[in-house]
Design a protein around this motif. Structure first.
Motif, PDB file in Angstrom:
ATOM      1  N   GLN A  74       0.805  -1.216   0.000  1.00 18.29           N
ATOM      2  CA  GLN A  74       0.000   0.000   0.000  1.00 18.29           C
ATOM      3  C   GLN A  74       0.841   1.271   0.000  1.00 18.29           C
ATOM      4  O   GLN A  74       0.360   2.335  -0.422  1.00 18.29           O
ATOM      5  N   GLU A  75       2.072   1.202   0.456  1.00 21.27           N
ATOM      6  CA  GLU A  75       2.883   2.415   0.559  1.00 21.27           C
ATOM      7  C   GLU A  75       3.444   2.870  -0.784  1.00 21.27           C
ATOM      8  O   GLU A  75       3.908   4.008  -0.898  1.00 21.27           O
ATOM      9  N   LEU A  76       3.422   2.008  -1.813  1.00 14.88           N
ATOM     10  CA  LEU A  76       4.009   2.344  -3.118  1.00 14.88           C
ATOM     11  C   LEU A  76       5.413   2.933  -2.936  1.00 14.88           C
ATOM     12  O   LEU A  76       5.661   4.098  -3.274  1.00 14.88           O
ATOM     13  N   PRO A  77       6.332   2.178  -2.392  1.00 11.85           N
ATOM     14  CA  PRO A  77       7.670   2.729  -2.124  1.00 11.85           C
ATOM     15  C   PRO A  77       8.335   3.232  -3.406  1.00 11.85           C
ATOM     16  O   PRO A  77       8.265   2.596  -4.458  1.00 11.85           O
ATOM     17  N   GLY A  78       8.981   4.389  -3.285  1.00  8.64           N
ATOM     18  CA  GLY A  78       9.682   4.989  -4.410  1.00  8.64           C
ATOM     19  C   GLY A  78       8.815   5.835  -5.314  1.00  8.64           C
ATOM     20  O   GLY A  78       9.326   6.531  -6.194  1.00  8.64           O
ATOM     21  N   VAL A  95      -4.461   5.750   1.228  1.00 12.01           N
ATOM     22  CA  VAL A  95      -3.024   5.702   1.499  1.00 12.01           C
ATOM     23  C   VAL A  95      -2.516   7.067   1.953  1.00 12.01           C
ATOM     24  O   VAL A  95      -1.739   7.173   2.917  1.00 12.01           O
ATOM     25  N   ARG A  96      -2.952   8.121   1.291  1.00  6.04           N
ATOM     26  CA  ARG A  96      -2.528   9.477   1.678  1.00  6.04           C
ATOM     27  C   ARG A  96      -2.962   9.808   3.107  1.00  6.04           C
ATOM     28  O   ARG A  96      -2.232  10.444   3.860  1.00  6.04           O
ATOM     29  N   GLU A  97      -4.140   9.354   3.459  1.00 10.08           N
ATOM     30  CA  GLU A  97      -4.679   9.715   4.772  1.00 10.08           C
ATOM     31  C   GLU A  97      -4.026   8.925   5.903  1.00 10.08           C
ATOM     32  O   GLU A  97      -3.858   9.443   7.008  1.00 10.08           O
ATOM     33  N   THR A  98      -3.635   7.677   5.639  1.00 11.69           N
ATOM     34  CA  THR A  98      -3.185   6.812   6.727  1.00 11.69           C
ATOM     35  C   THR A  98      -1.693   6.510   6.710  1.00 11.69           C
ATOM     36  O   THR A  98      -1.090   6.322   7.774  1.00 11.69           O
ATOM     37  N   LEU A  99      -1.083   6.422   5.523  1.00 12.71           N
ATOM     38  CA  LEU A  99       0.304   5.957   5.437  1.00 12.71           C
ATOM     39  C   LEU A  99       1.269   6.995   4.881  1.00 12.71           C
ATOM     40  O   LEU A  99       2.367   7.178   5.411  1.00 12.71           O
ATOM     41  N   ARG A 100       0.867   7.645   3.780  1.00 16.56           N
ATOM     42  CA  ARG A 100       1.810   8.525   3.086  1.00 16.56           C
ATOM     43  C   ARG A 100       1.155   9.856   2.742  1.00 16.56           C
ATOM     44  O   ARG A 100       0.708  10.074   1.605  1.00 16.56           O
ATOM     45  N   PRO A 101       1.083  10.739   3.674  1.00 20.13           N
ATOM     46  CA  PRO A 101       0.471  12.047   3.383  1.00 20.13           C
ATOM     47  C   PRO A 101       1.240  12.834   2.340  1.00 20.13           C
ATOM     48  O   PRO A 101       0.690  13.768   1.739  1.00 20.13           O
ATOM     49  N   GLU A 102       2.507  12.481   2.095  1.00 18.65           N
ATOM     50  CA  GLU A 102       3.311  13.221   1.111  1.00 18.65           C
ATOM     51  C   GLU A 102       3.079  12.748  -0.315  1.00 18.65           C
ATOM     52  O   GLU A 102       3.553  13.375  -1.273  1.00 18.65           O
TER      53      GLU A 102
END
Length: 861
Positions: A123-127, A153-160
Motif C-alpha cells: 500500500q505504501e508504493l515505495p519509491g 493511502v494518503r490519509e493513513t500511510l503517506r500524506p506526502e
C-alpha cells in the motif's frame, strides 16, 4: 536528447507552474486540459524532473495510470520520444503481460488494473512520489477504485504522496471535492478550430438494441466517410461502438482507395502501432472509444462520429453480464471531435441531428453503477473494507450489485463469514482475473494441469472472435494453431497465467493476514470439485472434457441441461438457446461461458459454451445441489414428490407417498389462489349467502366481510379450517360445503351477525303472502315479483338502507316494468302496463286503483 521544439509546442506547459504550486501546497490537484495540449505526455516527465524547466525537481517516481493498454503503451513511447529515447529508459510502461522498464525509469505508465495490483501488494508504493490518474472522466471502475485506495493511502500511510486527476472533459468540481478540495488547474489549449457538420441519416434508423446496431446506420456512416474523403483532405478517424461494426464498415469501404485500419482493444499490436504512426498513403482509421483519449492519430483532419458507445450491463438475478450499445455522451463527443483539431484545422461529421445533441447525457454512466461488481468487491475485501463504506468513491456502489457480488465471492471461497478476504481470496485477487476465472484456474489446475487450465481461462478472459464459433473446445484448438492477433494475445496470457500459478500463493513480506485469512491458501471454496468427483477431468482427459470442466468451475450457475432441441435451462433458472447450426447441438449438458439476453427476450443466446457430462455438472455446482420434498399444486391437483435439484435443473424425481400435512395444506391453498374459490362446493344456499354478505360489505363496510375472491383467498386459512387441514387432494376441496364455512366470517364478536336476516334477508314477504327470494348479484338488491302480488304496497322495501329494485312481472313471469319507487309507478306507470296486459291476461285482476286493491297470487274469483 530532449526534443525542446516539440515540448515547446505543447500548451499545457503554461499550466505547469500552477500545477506544481498546487501539489506543493495541497498534495493533490485536478488538471483540466483540452486534447492535444500535452496533458498525458509533458506533465509526467516535467513532474519527474526530466525536462529543463524541472523547477523544484522530482520527488520520486511518477506513475501514470491509463484506462487501456493501448493508451499506456502509446503514452510511454510518446514521452520517450520527446526525451529522445526509447521506452524502457527513463520512461517505461507496464501492462498485463508486458513490462518495459529499466533501472533509470522515472516515469512509468501503467494500466489502472496494474496500479490496483501494486496497491494490494504494498500500500505504501515505495519509491513513488506522484500518481497521475489520466482520463478520469471515463469513470472506469478500476480508476475510481484506484483513486479511493490512493486517498486512503494518503490519509493513513503517506500524506506526502501527490495525486493528480487529469482529463480533458470532466466534472472538475466533483473530483476536487473527492481529493479534499484540491485546486483545479486549467490549461488553455491552442487546439485548431474544428468545424461541426451535422450528418443525420436521411431516413429513420432503428435505435440500438443490446449489441445490435441497425445496418442502415452503419451504411450511412460508411457513406459519410466516403463523402469526407471526397470533400476534405487528411486522414479520417471514424468512431464506432464495437469490433463487429468496425468490420462491417471496413467491408463497405473496401473500394475507396484509402488504407483502412481497424483499431480496437483486440487489434494486433502492429495494427495499433500503424495507426499511431504517420502513414504514407491516405488512411481511414476505424476505431472504438480507445481512440477517444490519450492517443494522437497523426494525419487526422476529419472525424466521423457514429454517436454510439458500448457500456457494460449486468443482470444480477440471472448472473449474466453483457455489453450494450448506448448513445455517446456529450463529453465523449467533445473528446472525439478534438481528435480532428490536434495538428491543424479539422472537421467532425456527427451522424445525428443537431436537435438531438442537447438531449445526450452530459457524461458517460459511471461503470460502478452498471457493471458486475464481483472483482471490485474482492478488491475492497482485500483492502480491508468489504462493504466499501469507508472508501472515498466518486459514486457509491449499488447495494443490490454489491450483495450479488459478495454472494459470488462467498460461493468461490474468496471471502469469509465477515466478508473479509480469505487467504484463498487474496491469492485469487493477485492473479489479475475476474474472481470467477481465478477460481477456475486455482481449482482447475490441480485436476487438469496448470497449462491446460491456464489456456482455457485465457480463452474465457478475452472472448474469442465470433468466427471461432460457439464451441469453446473447438475455439481452443483454433487458437492453438492460429496466427492471428487474438491467438498471439491468447498465448501470451496463457503463459502469464501458467507462471502466476507458481507464485500466486506467496504472501508478500510485511503483509498482515486479515482475520478470515488463516485458511490454507489453496483451500477449495464451497463449489470446488474434488479430485474424486472430477476424475473425468484428469490431466489425460480430452480437450472437450477439460474445456467443459474449467468453464463449469468458472460459471457453475450457467451449467445448463437440454430441454428440447436447441433449448436449455441453466442452473440459475434462465433459459438458453443455441444458435442455428451450432456444433453443440445434441449435447445433454453445457457449461455456458458467454451468453447475452435481450431486454424482452425469454431466453439468453449462447455465444460460447462447452459440452460437459452430468458428473462434471454435479461436481462443479455441488454447492447448488439440493434434495428435498416438494408438495405443490401442479396440473390441477396436489403433486407430492421427492426432488434432487441442481439449482433450477431437476436431476431426479420420485413420488412422495405420505407428504406432510402442512405441505399438503399449503399446496391446496396455492391451488385455491391459482384457480379461485370455485374449487370448493358451492350449493345454492352458499352462493346466496356469499352474495348477501357481499352486499352488506359494499353498503355497510366493516365488520361485514369482503366476499371478493381475492379477499376470501387471503383469509382462506381462517374460514376453511378445519376442513382444509383434512383435505388431501382436489376432490376433497370439492367436497367442502362453502356455506357453513362462510358463516365463520360473520361478525359474531360485535353481535352484528344476528342482524344478517334483518339487513339482508334471503326472502321478503310481499302483500300476497308469498316469500320472494332477493337477488343480491348486482349493485342493488332485486325483487322479481308479479304485479298482482304487490297491490296495496305503496312504499318500496329497503334493505340495509338501500331501496330494492322491483322487477314487476306479468302473470306468465315475464318482465313488465322495473322501478325503485312503487308509489310513483302506481301513479304514473301502471296505466300503460295495465293497458298492455289486461287483454293478454283477462282472467287476472287489473284494477284501476292498484294502491287500494287486494293483492292476489291467482286469477279472478
Amino acid at each position: 536528447m530532449v526534443r525542446e521544439e516539440a515540448l515547446g509546442l505543447l500548451p499545457v506547459g503554461t499550466a505547469l507552474p500552477a500545477l506544481r504550486r498546487a501539489l506543493d501546497t495541497r498534495g493533490a490537484a485536478v488538471l483540466c486540459a483540452p486534447p492535444g495540449t500535452g496533458k498525458t505526455t509533458l506533465v509526467p516527465i516535467a513532474l519527474a524532473g526530466l525536462t529543463d524547466d524541472a523547477g523544484a525537481g522530482a520527488r520520486g517516481r511518477v506513475v501514470v495510470a491509463e484506462p487501456r493498454r493501448i493508451a499506456a503503451r502509446a503514452a510511454a513511447r510518446r514521452m520517450a520520444w520527446l526525451l529522445g529515447e526509447k521506452a524502457g529508459g527513463r520512461v517505461g510502461f507496464t501492462v498485463r503481460g508486458e513490462r518495459v522498464v529499466g533501472p533509470d525509469t522515472a516515469v512509468e505508465v501503467v494500466t489502472t488494473g496494474v496500479l490496483l495490483q501494486r496497491l494490494q501488494r504494498d500500500q505504501e508504493l515505495p519509491g513513488v512520489g506522484t500518481v497521475i490518474l489520466d482520463e478520469c472522466h471515463e469513470r472506469h471502475l478500476d480508476a475510481d477504485t484506484a483513486a479511493a485506495f490512493l486517498l486512503d493511502v494518503r490519509e493513513t500511510l503517506r500524506p506526502e504522496l501527490r495525486l493528480v486527476a487529469a482529463s480533458a472533459t470532466t466534472d472538475a468540481e466533483g473530483w476536487a471535492r473527492l481529493l479534499g478540495d484540491a485546486p483545479v488547474v486549467r490549461a488553455e489549449g491552442t487546439a485548431h478550430p474544428v468545424e461541426v457538420v451535422w450528418a443525420p441519416p436521411a431516413r429513420p434508423v432503428r435505435p440500438p438494441h443490446g449489441t445490435r446496431v441497425d445496418p442502415a446506420l452503419l451504411a450511412h456512416v460508411a457513406s459519410v466517410v466516403r463523402g469526407a474523403l471526397a470533400e476534405r483532405t487528411g486522414d479520417v478517424l471514424c468512431f464506432l461502438p464495437g469490433v463487429a461494426e468496425i468490420a462491417r464498415v471496413a467491408r463497405l469501404l473496401g473500394d475507396t482507395g484509402a488504407e483502412v485500419l481497424q483499431v480496437h482493444g483486440r487489434a494486433p499490436a502492429a495494427v495499433q502501432d500503424a495507426a499511431l504512426s504517420p502513414g504514407r498513403h491516405r488512411r481511414v482509421v476505424l476505431a472504438t472509444s480507445v481512440a477517444e483519449s490519450s492517443l494522437t492519430v497523426p494525419g487526422v483532419r476529419v472525424v466521423v462520429d457514429a454517436g454510439l458507445a458500448r457500456e457494460p450491463r449486468t443482470d444480477h438475478a440471472r448472473g449474466l453480464g453483457s455489453l450494450t450499445t448506448v448513445r455517446a455522451s456529450r463529453a465523449a463527443a467533445r473528446q472525439r471531435a478534438g481528435r480532428a483539431g490536434r495538428e491543424a484545422p479539422g472537421t467532425v461529421y456527427r451522424c445525428w441531428a443537431e436537435a438531438e445533441h442537447a438531449r445526450l447525457p452530459r457524461f458517460p454512466a459511471p461503470e460502478i453503477r452498471v457493471a458486475d461488481l464481483t472483482a471490485f468487491a474482492l478488491q475492497a475485501a482485500c483492502w480491508g473494507d468489504p462493504d466499501a463504506a469507508g472508501l472515498a468513491l466518486p459514486d457509491p456502489p449499488p447495494p443490490g450489485a454489491m450483495a450479488a457480488a459478495r454472494s459470488v465471492l462467498a460461493a468461490v471461497g474468496a471471502v469469509g463469514p465477515s466478508g473479509r478476504a480469505t487467504g484463498r481470496g487474496r491469492r485469487m485477487a493477485r492473479l489479475g482475473l475476474h474472481p470467477r476465472l481465478a477460481r477456475a484456474l486455482v481449482d482447475g489446475a490441480p485436476e487438469v494441469g496448470p497449462r491446460r487450465a491456464a489456456e482455457v481461462v485465457a480463452l474465457l478472459s478475452e472472448e474469442p472472435p465470433r468466427e471461432y464459433g460457439d464451441d469453446l473446445a473447438a475455439a481452443w484448438r483454433t487458437a492453438r494453431s492460429g496466427r492471428d492477433g487474438y491467438a498471439a494475445r491468447w498465448r501470451a496470457e496463457a503463459d502469464r497465467l501458467t507462471r502466476s500459478l507458481g507464485g500466486a500463493g506467496d504472501t508478500p513480506a510485511g503483509t498482515a493476514a486479515p482475520a478470515d485469512a488463516g485458511d490454507d491458501l489453496a483451500a477449495p471454496g464451497p463449489g470446488h470439485a474434488s479430485a474424486s468427483a472430477s476424475a473425468s477431468a484428469s490431466a489425460s482427459a480430452s480437450d472437450d472434457t477439460v474445456a467443459g470442466f474449467v468453464t463449469a468451475l468458472a460459471f457453475p450457475e450457467r451449467i445448463a441441461r437440454v430441454r428440447s432441441g436447441t433449448s436449455y435451462l441453466m442452473v440459475s433458472g434462465t433459459g438458453a438457446e443455441l444458435g442455428e447450426g451450432s456444433p453443440l447441438r445434441g449435447s445433454t449438458w453445457l457449461a455456458v461461458a458467454v451468453a447475452d439476453r435481450a431486454a424482452q427476450a425469454a431466453s439468453a443466446r449462447v455465444r460460447l459454451a462447452a459440452a460437459v457430462d452430468e458428473g462434471t455438472a454435479r461436481a462443479a455446482a455441488e454447492h447448488l445441489r439440493s434434495l428435498g420434498e416438494e408438495v405443490r399444486w401442479a396440473g390441477g391437483d396436489v403433486a407430492a414428490r421427492r426432488v434432487e435439484r441442481l439449482g433450477a435443473v431437476e436431476l431426479s424425481v420420485r413420488p412422495l407417498p405420505e407428504p406432510a400435512a402442512g405441505l399438503v395444506r399449503d399446496a391446496l391453498l396455492e391451488g385455491l389462489r391459482r384457480e379461485g374459490p370455485g374449487l370448493l362446493g358451492w350449493s345454492r344456499d352458499a352462493v346466496a349467502l356469499r352474495q348477501r354478505l357481499g352486499f352488506l360489505h359494499r353498503v355497510r363496510g366493516a365488520p361485514w366481510p369482503d366476499m371478493s375472491a381475492a379477499a376470501l383467498l387471503d383469509r382462506a386459512g381462517e374460514w376453511l379450517e378445519p376442513e382444509l387441514s383434512r383435505a388431501r387432494r382436489r376432490a376433497d376441496l370439492a367436497g367442502i360445503d362453502a356455506g357453513p364455512c362462510l358463516r365463520r366470517l360473520l361478525p359474531w364478536a360485535t353481535g352484528e351477525a344476528a342482524r344478517l336476516d334483518e339487513l339482508a334477508p334471503e326472502r321478503i314477504e310481499v302483500p300476497s303472502g308469498s316469500r320472494i327470494r332477493v337477488d343480491y348479484t348486482g349493485e342493488q338488491p332485486v325483487l322479481a315479483v308479479k304485479v298482482q302480488e304487490l297491490f296495496g304496497l305503496l312504499q318500496t322495501p329497503r334493505l340495509a338502507g338501500v331501496p330494492v329494485l322491483v322487477h314487476l312481472l306479468s302473470p306468465a313471469g315475464r318482465p313488465a316494468a322495473v322501478t325503485a319507487d312503487l308509489a310513483s309507478f302506481w301513479r304514473d306507470g301502471y296505466r300503460a302496463v295495465r293497458a298492455e296486459l289486461r287483454g293478454r291476461y283477462p282472467k287476472h285482476p287489473w284494477p284501476e286503483d292498484p294502491a287500494t286493491a287486494e293483492p292476489t297470487r291467482g286469477v279472478k274469483r
